[in-house]
Design a protein around this motif. Structure first.
Motif, PDB file in Angstrom:
ATOM      1  N   GLU A 214      -4.232  -4.696  -2.715  1.00  0.00           N
ATOM      2  CA  GLU A 214      -4.228  -3.497  -3.545  1.00  0.00           C
ATOM      3  C   GLU A 214      -5.594  -3.364  -4.198  1.00  0.00           C
ATOM      4  O   GLU A 214      -6.226  -4.354  -4.551  1.00  0.00           O
ATOM      5  CB  GLU A 214      -3.133  -3.575  -4.616  1.00  0.00           C
ATOM      6  CG  GLU A 214      -1.725  -3.521  -4.065  1.00  0.00           C
ATOM      7  CD  GLU A 214      -0.691  -3.461  -5.181  1.00  0.00           C
ATOM      8  OE1 GLU A 214      -1.064  -3.126  -6.332  1.00  0.00           O
ATOM      9  OE2 GLU A 214       0.488  -3.738  -4.899  1.00  0.00           O
ATOM     10  N   ARG A 226      -4.456   3.960  -7.225  1.00  0.00           N
ATOM     11  CA  ARG A 226      -4.181   2.649  -6.651  1.00  0.00           C
ATOM     12  C   ARG A 226      -3.769   2.827  -5.200  1.00  0.00           C
ATOM     13  O   ARG A 226      -2.943   3.697  -4.861  1.00  0.00           O
ATOM     14  CB  ARG A 226      -3.063   1.932  -7.411  1.00  0.00           C
ATOM     15  CG  ARG A 226      -3.418   1.533  -8.824  1.00  0.00           C
ATOM     16  CD  ARG A 226      -4.456   0.425  -8.847  1.00  0.00           C
ATOM     17  NE  ARG A 226      -3.914  -0.847  -8.353  1.00  0.00           N
ATOM     18  CZ  ARG A 226      -4.650  -1.937  -8.147  1.00  0.00           C
ATOM     19  NH1 ARG A 226      -5.967  -1.901  -8.344  1.00  0.00           N
ATOM     20  NH2 ARG A 226      -4.093  -3.052  -7.720  1.00  0.00           N
ATOM     21  N   LEU A 228      -2.929   0.663  -1.333  1.00  0.00           N
ATOM     22  CA  LEU A 228      -2.687  -0.568  -0.584  1.00  0.00           C
ATOM     23  C   LEU A 228      -3.381  -0.416   0.758  1.00  0.00           C
ATOM     24  O   LEU A 228      -3.185   0.585   1.456  1.00  0.00           O
ATOM     25  CB  LEU A 228      -1.185  -0.783  -0.371  1.00  0.00           C
ATOM     26  CG  LEU A 228      -0.791  -1.956   0.548  1.00  0.00           C
ATOM     27  CD1 LEU A 228      -1.130  -3.284  -0.109  1.00  0.00           C
ATOM     28  CD2 LEU A 228       0.693  -1.898   0.897  1.00  0.00           C
TER      29      LEU A 228
END
Length: 248
Positions: A214, A226, A228
């Motif tokens: 992340e 954010r 991933l």
């Protein structure tokens, strides 16, 4: 190869010796490219041995003349000496344009004999021809390998371009971005310049040894998001990164 065997035969005739071997380095061994028919049977048993007599010239990287093998501590116990019945030896290295020694051309005599400077110079002249032929073979091999790699890369990128619902980037092992689909900009909201800055982030994940991580990206007009990223190597030295937004 016939063209190298012809060169070996010409050296054998010019030096009036037992035979001539033209060998190149392959992994940890020497492999014969050319040799006259008279020494084929014996050479087949020893030519790929790590300690083939021509390896001495490769290690020296310079012409080697041995008038009497029996008196030479470095060569007299070489397996090829007994296998080929060698009494005297002369060898010159084979180099690429880069200067790398890739093999040797060796003249073999059944009996001890003195090798003249003229004979060495003749071998060096023939070695120039052998080197140019080796360069051409290497170039053709590299061109075929490059064509195959490019075709494979094109196939991979064509498949990835069809995956419109996933934000995907591909970079090479040097860290250069080679592909980014439209979803990278539409889903992550990145500018072209922002996309170009993604490869170092992927490289950092690889260095940590994790398949995913992340991280926070700064997106113009949206602030920090954010994401991933899942990283996986694909063929042809390419690295695939699959980006997922965790919050918006």
């Amino acid at each position: 190869m016939a063209e190298f065997s012809a060169l070996a035969h010409s050296v054998q005739a010019a030096l009036n010796c037992k035979g001539c071997l033209i060998s190149i380095v392959h992994e940890d061994a020497l492999v014969a490219l050319g040799r006259p028919p008279e020494v084929n049977t014996a050479a087949n048993r020893a030519v790929s041995a790590r300690d083939l007599i021509c390896a001495h010239t490769v290690r020296q990287g310079a012409p080697v003349r041995v008038a009497d093998i029996a008196k030479d501590l470095a060569l007299r116990n070489t397996p090829a000496v007994a296998a080929l019945g060698i009494g005297a030896y002369v060898g010159v290295p084979l180099r690429l344009e880069s200067g790398e020694v890739v093999g040797a051309m060796c003249g073999l005599s059944s009996e001890p004999r003195l090798w003249t400077q003229g004979e060495v110079e003749y071998m060096l002249a023939v070695a120039d021809l052998a080197e140019s032929k080796i360069e051409r073979h290497i170039l053709r091999f590299e061109q075929r390998a490059l064509s195959a790699a490019l075709a494979e890369t094109d196939a991979i990128l064509s498949v990835l371009a069809e995956l419109r619902d996933r934000a995907l980037t591909v970079q090479n092992t040097d860290g250069d971005l080679v592909f980014a689909n439209l979803a990278v900009r539409s889903q992550l909201g990145l500018s072209y310049l922002d996309v170009m800055r993604l490869p170092p982030r992927v490289a950092a994940v690889l260095e940590e040894g994790h398949p995913e991580a992340e991280m926070t990206l700064t997106v113009p007009g949206r602030g920090a998001i954010r994401v991933l990223v899942r990283v996986s190597p694909v063929k042809s030295g390419l690295i695939l990164a699959d980006w997922t937004v965790l919050n918006s």
